[in-house]
Scaffold this active site. Structure first.
Site, PDB file in Angstrom:
ATOM      1  N   GLU A 159      16.615  34.988 -18.793  1.00 18.76           N
ATOM      2  CA  GLU A 159      17.241  35.110 -17.476  1.00 18.76           C
ATOM      3  C   GLU A 159      18.695  35.579 -17.496  1.00 18.76           C
ATOM      4  O   GLU A 159      19.158  36.148 -16.516  1.00 18.76           O
ATOM      5  CB  GLU A 159      17.151  33.743 -16.757  1.00 18.76           C
ATOM      6  N   SER A 161     -11.539 -17.861  16.051  1.00 21.60           N
ATOM      7  CA  SER A 161     -11.592 -19.160  15.368  1.00 21.60           C
ATOM      8  C   SER A 161     -10.643 -19.291  14.186  1.00 21.60           C
ATOM      9  O   SER A 161     -10.544 -20.378  13.599  1.00 21.60           O
ATOM     10  CB  SER A 161     -13.024 -19.443  14.898  1.00 21.60           C
TER      11      SER A 161
END
Length: 781
Positions: free
Chosen positions: A202, A481
């Protein structure tokens, strides 16, 4: 005209023509003109101001938080020790989820393992930073027989290990809006080979230029002209970094000018090492679904399931090759293309003297050796991550969670979560198959440790990985319940008045409401039994005696009990609340039942253990918080009854289908809209809800619906049986199972019940001798 005038005109002296001043051109004119000078100065000032603006933009970002780093969420670490219960299949699953790679020969690198004779494991762990410090990589070997670890040693050594902690599974990330992910690495930790490869490909003159490299630009232009297209770029690493950090991707002249100016300013302000380190952490190297992979360290984990410093040169070359086009060279989709690009990078390394010809020949012959799947996948457990976010928001704002790179350690157990998801999917399908008139059932399932209150698993949708409505936290439904144990607990805290042997009235009841209407509660079977023992009323979930008991002890006292159990919601004070005619979320129900499971100690459910910062330094710990909320003697009596619910009551099916001893309670609401079950063993608590989002009927009771998911899950879990050790101040006494009077073990119908000391019955019941068969049963029980 007269001749005289003409002669005068001819003889008069001629006037010299005045010369016109010559015009100045070019720079000379610009300088000599005071307006032009001013304009020139203004241009210089504007340009200087713009440079100052760009410089401020660069230094502000570089000196502050450069990136929005996602927070990473980890499961509990798997602790290995001799005698630990774990199957070979479960251990393989854990290795797979942590990204370990199976090899055929002996493991030589971090994150590798092999299996010998299908029961002996050899592996090399990875470095991992915990709250208590860094755990270095280590080789271990272990054997698993009969679903237990039978031996644990150091690798290639007879030295045994008392305990080994596997690095935890990374289960999710909390991402910024850009969905960018990265793992920061310092330049001195980056292998030299990767730096050499990166610069060779690069930016060969990185250490010679000042952000712009005319030679590279000219070389790229010539190469592109000869190739008849774009084959090479002339941008430096500095320019690429500027483009990624500060500029938009649009290709315009303005952007290119800004890129050049900012590259120069970046080089003026910062050392080359800072620029290179920033680039290595910033560069885009791939995509994992919606998640962007940035930086070489995360890319190394993503493609090779290994730290960057552990890669081979050819693997580093592949990563460097991705810089040119992560999508075009994506190795999992385009293996051939990626391999060719890797070889190009290796040849450039040869040209730069970073490789020998022999090394090049060796590396180009190798396969890519990618990990079988990405080590870090998308968020697997959306409901649990939602819980993590909500509990973290008490201490961190949303921006910190999405951008500070926190490491969040939780109590989530991936093995239990997988079983929970399987149970939900399996049973929901079966329920709809059994009852074709019912469809679109939805569910919530929460699993936590009984004593510590740590959430281990959570499912909030019939499709567990669906990131939609979180029913575990936000589906507020009537609990039916499930309220009853709280009413009986309120009564049993008054031992001078109520015991498990107290007689309750199960006969028709009519209550005048505030609107002058009559409310007549009914039992589920529409029948009445007359007198019934308190324990039997709870075991059989009788409505009418429960309402009478609730009105007698007082609705405000029941509300106080619920708050002590961990319910923070306001409880309505009207008679129907005694039958659960008020709403809680499954998470609130789990909080409530956790107090029963912990014998009266309220431990608010939590999922977070510790938080580290991006540098793996401790930030905050979330220790166990518990307080004694209820008299443990009264809780013991209720738990005794809840255990009997699973033996002879509404959840008696568990006695035949489940090996460990457990306690629990079913819950059903009007018109069968909600099906509940909450239950616990010595070490695990789970709550299940089944309902419909439109609040329509499910056609299911607590026992025919939610209990089936709960039972399926616990049949696949390794759990400790409920022991029910009585606290100090509890005495057992044989009583008559009908009248509640004192009896004898050998009397017909006699049952043994626990009592708070001093509350035992004083009146004796008539004793009828038990038959031979009954005595034999009692002997073996």
């Amino acid at each position: 005209m007269s001749k005289k005038k003409q002669s005068v005109r001819k003889n008069s002296p001629k006037k010299k023509k005045s010369k016109k001043p010559q015009k100045r051109t070019g720079i000379l004119k610009l300088v000599s003109n005071r307006y032009s000078v001013s304009f020139f100065i203004i241009l210089l000032l504007a340009f200087a101001s713009y440079l100052v603006y760009l410089n401020i933009k660069i230094t502000d970002k570089m000196s502050g938080r450069i990136w929005s780093l996602p927070s990473h969420v980890y499961a509990r670490p798997l602790e290995l020790y001799q005698g630990k219960s774990i199957s070979i299949k479960q251990f393989k699953t854990e290795l797979k989820q942590t990204g370990y790679i199976q090899v055929s020969n002996r493991p030589t690198k971090e994150g590798q393992y092999r299996i010998l004779n299908n029961s002996h494991f050899e592996l090399i762990s990875r470095d991992f930073a915990y709250w208590d410090g860094l755990q270095k990589s280590q080789g271990i070997r272990l054997s698993i027989y009969n679903d237990q670890i039978s031996a644990l040693h150091k690798l290639y050594s007879d030295e045994s290990l008392a305990l080994f902690r596997m690095e935890p599974v990374r289960i999710a990330g909390i991402y910024p809006s850009t969905k960018q992910d990265r793992q920061l690495i310092k330049l001195d930790e980056v292998p030299d080979d990767l730096v050499l490869a990166l610069l060779a490909v690069e930016d060969r003159r990185f250490y010679q230029h000042w952000g712009l490299d005319p030679r590279s630009i000219i070389r790229a232009m010539l190469a592109n002209i000869m190739a008849g297209g774009t084959v090479q770029g002339g941008s430096t690493l500095t320019q690429q970094l500027v483009k990624n950090l500060f500029l938009s991707p649009e290709r315009t002249l303005t952007r290119k000018i800004n890129e050049a100016l900012m590259a120069l300013l970046l080089e003026i302000n910062y050392d080359k090492s800072v620029i290179l380190e920033t680039y290595i952490n910033e560069v885009y190297l791939g995509q994992n679904g919606a998640q962007q992979i940035h930086g070489f360290e995360l890319a190394s984990q993503y493609y090779f399931a290994s730290s960057l410093k552990k890669l081979r040169r050819d693997q580093m070359a592949m990563l460097v090759g991705l810089v040119k086009g992560p999508s075009w060279y994506a190795p999992r989709r385009h293996e051939k293309r990626a391999k060719e690009r890797r070889n190009q990078v290796l040849k450039l390394m040869l040209e730069q003297g970073a490789l020998s010809q022999a090394q090049l020949n060796k590396y180009v012959a190798l396969n890519l050796d990618l990990a079988n799947k990405p080590r870090f996948s998308a968020n697997k457990f959306p409901a649990l991550i939602d819980l993590v976010k909500r509990q973290l928001k008490r201490d961190y704002d949303d921006s910190d969670l999405k951008s500070s790179g926190l490491k969040i350690f939780t109590s989530i157990d991936p093995l239990i979560q997988a079983k929970a998801e399987s149970s939900v999917s399996r049973v929901i399908k079966q329920l709809e198959k059994d009852n074709k008139s019912v469809s679109n059932l939805q569910t919530s399932l929460i699993v936590a440790s009984s004593q510590q209150g740590e959430v281990q698993a959570m499912v909030s949708d019939r499709k567990p990985d669906y990131p939609g409505f979180n029913r575990s936290l936000d589906a507020v439904r009537q609990i039916g319940s499930l309220i009853k144990p709280a009413i009986y607990l309120t009564a049993l805290q008054q031992p001078e008045k109520y015991t498990l042997a107290s007689s309750l009235d199960d006969s028709p009841l009519h209550i005048k409401t505030s609107k002058d209407k009559i409310w007549s509660p009914q039992n589920y079977d529409k029948k009445f039994t007359g007198d019934i023992l308190l324990i039997d009323a709870l075991i059989k979930s009788r409505n009418v005696p429960t309402v009478r008991l609730g009105l007698d002890v007082g609705l405000s006292d029941i509300s106080d009990t619920l708050h002590n159990l961990g319910v923070n919601r306001k409880i309505p004070a009207y008679p129907s609340m005694t039958l659960g005619a008020f709403s809680l979320s499954p998470f609130e129900v789990a909080n409530m039942y956790q107090t029963y499971a912990a014998n009266g100690f309220n431990v608010p459910l939590k999922v977070i253990r510790e938080v580290l910062n991006k540098d793996a330094l401790p930030l905050k710990r979330y220790p166990l918080k518990s307080k004694k909320a209820i008299d443990e003697r009264a809780v013991f009596l209720v738990n005794h009854a809840l255990h009997e619910v699973t033996q002879s009551g509404t959840a008696k099916s568990l006695a035949n289908t489940l090996q460990p001893s457990v306690a629990g309670k079913t819950g059903t609401t009007d018109d069968l809209r909600d099906s509940w079950f909450a239950g616990f063993s010595d070490d695990k608590l789970a709550v299940v809800w089944i309902g419909r989002d439109d609040n329509g009927s499910t056609g299911l009771t607590g026992s025919s619906g939610a209990l089936r998911i709960w039972a399926d899950l616990f049949s696949h879990l390794d759990t400790q049986s409920l022991t029910l050790s009585p606290p100090e101040g509890i005495n057992n006494q044989w009583i008559d199972g009908i009248s509640g009077g004192l009896s004898n073990k050998n009397c017909l119908g006699a049952v043994e019940l626990p009592f708070i000391q001093g509350s035992e019955p004083t009146e004796k019941a008539e004793c009828k001798s038990a038959g031979f068969i009954e005595q034999i049963k009692r002997f073996f029980n």
